[in-house]
Design an enzyme around this catalytic site. Structure first.
Site, mmCIF file in Angstrom:
data_model
loop_
_atom_site.group_PDB
_atom_site.id
_atom_site.type_symbol
_atom_site.label_atom_id
_atom_site.label_comp_id
_atom_site.label_asym_id
_atom_site.label_seq_id
_atom_site.Cartn_x
_atom_site.Cartn_y
_atom_site.Cartn_z
ATOM 1 N N ASP A 12 -29.049 106.498 -105.716
ATOM 2 C CA ASP A 12 -30.010 105.736 -104.890
ATOM 3 C C ASP A 12 -31.150 105.132 -105.698
ATOM 4 O O ASP A 12 -32.266 104.976 -105.196
ATOM 5 C CB ASP A 12 -30.587 106.624 -103.765
ATOM 6 C CG ASP A 12 -29.482 107.215 -102.906
ATOM 7 O OD1 ASP A 12 -28.472 106.533 -102.689
ATOM 8 O OD2 ASP A 12 -29.636 108.375 -102.461
ATOM 9 N N LYS A 15 -29.377 100.481 -107.341
ATOM 10 C CA LYS A 15 -28.274 99.768 -108.024
ATOM 11 C C LYS A 15 -27.817 98.554 -107.211
ATOM 12 O O LYS A 15 -27.540 97.495 -107.764
ATOM 13 C CB LYS A 15 -27.071 100.719 -108.231
ATOM 14 C CG LYS A 15 -27.408 101.946 -109.075
ATOM 15 C CD LYS A 15 -26.237 102.906 -109.165
ATOM 16 C CE LYS A 15 -25.879 103.587 -107.869
ATOM 17 N NZ LYS A 15 -26.894 104.527 -107.342
ATOM 18 N N GLY A 39 -23.947 104.502 -100.983
ATOM 19 C CA GLY A 39 -24.569 103.601 -100.005
ATOM 20 C C GLY A 39 -25.471 102.669 -100.788
ATOM 21 O O GLY A 39 -26.494 103.100 -101.307
ATOM 22 N N HIS A 40 -25.041 101.420 -100.954
ATOM 23 C CA HIS A 40 -25.789 100.468 -101.777
ATOM 24 C C HIS A 40 -26.398 99.400 -100.877
ATOM 25 O O HIS A 40 -25.678 98.689 -100.178
ATOM 26 C CB HIS A 40 -24.854 99.832 -102.819
ATOM 27 C CG HIS A 40 -24.306 100.839 -103.788
ATOM 28 N ND1 HIS A 40 -23.332 100.552 -104.712
ATOM 29 C CD2 HIS A 40 -24.605 102.150 -103.976
ATOM 30 C CE1 HIS A 40 -23.057 101.638 -105.414
ATOM 31 N NE2 HIS A 40 -23.815 102.620 -104.984
ATOM 32 N N GLN A 224 -23.343 106.409 -107.411
ATOM 33 C CA GLN A 224 -24.077 107.655 -107.653
ATOM 34 C C GLN A 224 -24.978 107.502 -108.898
ATOM 35 O O GLN A 224 -25.419 106.403 -109.171
ATOM 36 C CB GLN A 224 -23.119 108.851 -107.823
ATOM 37 C CG GLN A 224 -22.434 109.277 -106.532
ATOM 38 C CD GLN A 224 -21.238 108.435 -106.138
ATOM 39 O OE1 GLN A 224 -20.352 108.231 -106.945
ATOM 40 N NE2 GLN A 224 -21.212 107.957 -104.928
#
Ligand code: GDP
Ligand code: IMO
Ligand code: MG
Length: 424
Positions: A12, A15, A39-40, A224
């Site tokens: 988080d 990225k 989750g991007h 990640q």
């Protein structure tokens, strides 16, 4: 130019924003590890996209998206993502390629993840329950794994699912007293997965090498962060893949020699979701301030993220093992308003000072951080576009971090929007 973007903390780091920004000058964006645990976030004007499997280049209509062999693909999640982009008139047709060797995350993986975590009680890892660990375990075990290419022969897949589901049912019943699942029901789902996803399936290794020969510019997107790497992170409080830069070559079939630049992404503080040691954690008002100001709630699970000060020991380690060339330092704006900002420059472990991140998690749990204090700043920095226009104390904060991690900070995040980015 080919570039790899990789998280230097526990995920988080921002990225998604960086990959979306750099994708403007890329032909291809590649996801090479992890699964729908990621989750991007990408923000374009009023639209906010939370991407779990599609590379963050997906929102740019001219960018080709590739999901490679080491990604574990949840067919339900990726179809939903494709559909939700289509609703915004962004189509993936003819520009999405998924490795035929990518493993599929099926319903029993998610069930296994959930049952396993529940049964661990207070010892649980705090996974995202996206079936990641069980799917990678089946991949390593080989005999009960299902890959994208298996969707091509539904008769053979049906027989395989019979034996897998039968085995899983026995194990789940014995260990967790769980209700049985139906292989026939799962095969029905696989038929629709085949219809929806096989048009995108291909040999992505061949595609990427041909693209490199053709001089295309490729951006590799890590998922990640390095400290969650299965081999090099804070085991067992890690994910089940090589989420550091070291996972990029095996994860994509492209040797790191062919990548010109490794860009590490870190926040100007630290967050972590799930269990595990976190030396600079601030389980207090400071942590709460950062959580609220930085919007530190999980993109995938919505869980509040644990927050703490920047840890130069952890980030230096991540930058070292990833041979990082330069760093994007995100969320500098989130620290605005704090009287003082602390940066952890070293650890004290059993009375001895060290600046090298211990590879042993038990040793890390004994580490107490040694901080350097930087005076804070009050000014709103979200509209600043030139480094020298930042308040002096904010500049000092960046420069001290740079000195401690021994890598140049070339990008600074001052807000979630594309434009809220300083290039140095
Ligand atoms: P990822 O998993 O590394 O892509 O990061 P996430 O998307 O899970 O979390 C990063 C969050 O921070 C998202 O909500 C982004 O919109 C937001 N973000 C990214 N960069 C910045 C920044 O520089 N400042 C602020 N305030 N928010 C940012
Ligand atoms: P992005 O790509 C933050 C964490 C989970 C848990 C551990 C294992 O958005 O940075 P898993 O479901 O992978 O078996 O969970 O890893 N985790 C993440 N934390 N960001 C992520 O991804 C994460 N993906 C997994 O919270 O502690
Ligand atoms: Mg995330």
């Amino acid at each position: 130019m080919n570039c790899c973007v990789v998280g230097l903390q526990w995920g988080d780091e921002g990225k998604g924003k960086i990959v979306d920004t750099l994708a403007e000058h890329s032909d291809i964006v590649v996801r090479y590890s992890g699964g729908a645990n990621a989750g991007h976030t990408v923000i374009v004007g009023d639209d906010r996209f939370a991407l779990h499997l599609l590379p963050s280049g997906a929102v740019r209509p001219n960018v080709v998206c590739v999901i490679t062999n080491a990604v574990v693909v949840d067919p339900d999640t990726i179809t939903k993502e494709i559909d939700s982009l289509a609703q915004k008139n962004i189509t993936l047709d003819n520009r999405l390629f998924i490795s035929e060797n990518a493993h599929l995350v099926l319903d029993y993986h998610k069930k296994e993840d959930q049952l396993g975590e529940e049964s661990l009680g207070k010892n649980k890892l705090g996974t995202t329950i996206r079936g990641i660990g069980p799917c990678y375990a089946d991949k390593v075990g080989r005999s009960y794994a299902v890959r994208m290419a298996d969707l091509r022969d539904l008769k053979e897949l049906g027989a395989k699912l019979e034996s897998i589901v039968d085995r899983k049912n026995k194990v789940f019943a014995a260990l967790y007293n769980a209700e049985p699942m139906s292989a026939a029901g799962l095969l029905e789902k696989c038929k629709s997965y085949a219809e929806r996803l096989l048009p995108f399936a291909t040999d992505t290794t061949e595609f990427l090498h041909k693209s490199i020969m053709d001089g295309k510019s490729i951006l590799f997107e890590g998922a990640q962060g390095t400290l969650l790497d299965l081999d090099h992170g804070t085991f067992p409080f890690v994910t089940s893949s090589n989420s550091s830069a070291l996972g990029m070559p095996a994860g994509s079939g492209v040797p790191s020699k062919m990548v010109d630049k490794f860009l590490g992404v870190a926040k100007a503080y630290t967050t972590r979701v799930g269990a595990g040691p976190f030396p600079t954690e601030q389980d207090n008002d400071i942590g709460q301030y950062i959580r609220e100001k930085g919007g530190e709630y999980g993109t995938t699970t919505g869980r509040p993220r644990r927050c703490g000060w920047f840890d130069a020991v952890g980030v230096s380690y991540a930058a070292t093992i990833g041979a990082i060339d330069s760093v994007a330092l995100m969320h500098l704006d989130t620290l605005t308003g704090l009287k003082e900002v602390e940066i952890c420059r070293a650890y004290k472990i059993k009375g001895k000072e060290t600046t090298f991140f211990p590879s042993n998690t038990a040793r890390l749990s004994e580490a107490s951080p040694i901080y350097e204090t930087i005076p804070g700043w009050e000014e709103d920095i979200s509209k600043v576009s030139d480094f020298h226009d930042l308040p002096t104390n904010a500049q000092n904060c960046v420069c001290r971090i740079e000195e401690m991690i021994k890598k140049p900070v070339t990008i600074i995040g001052v807000g979630p929007e594309r434009s809220e980015t300083i290039f140095r």
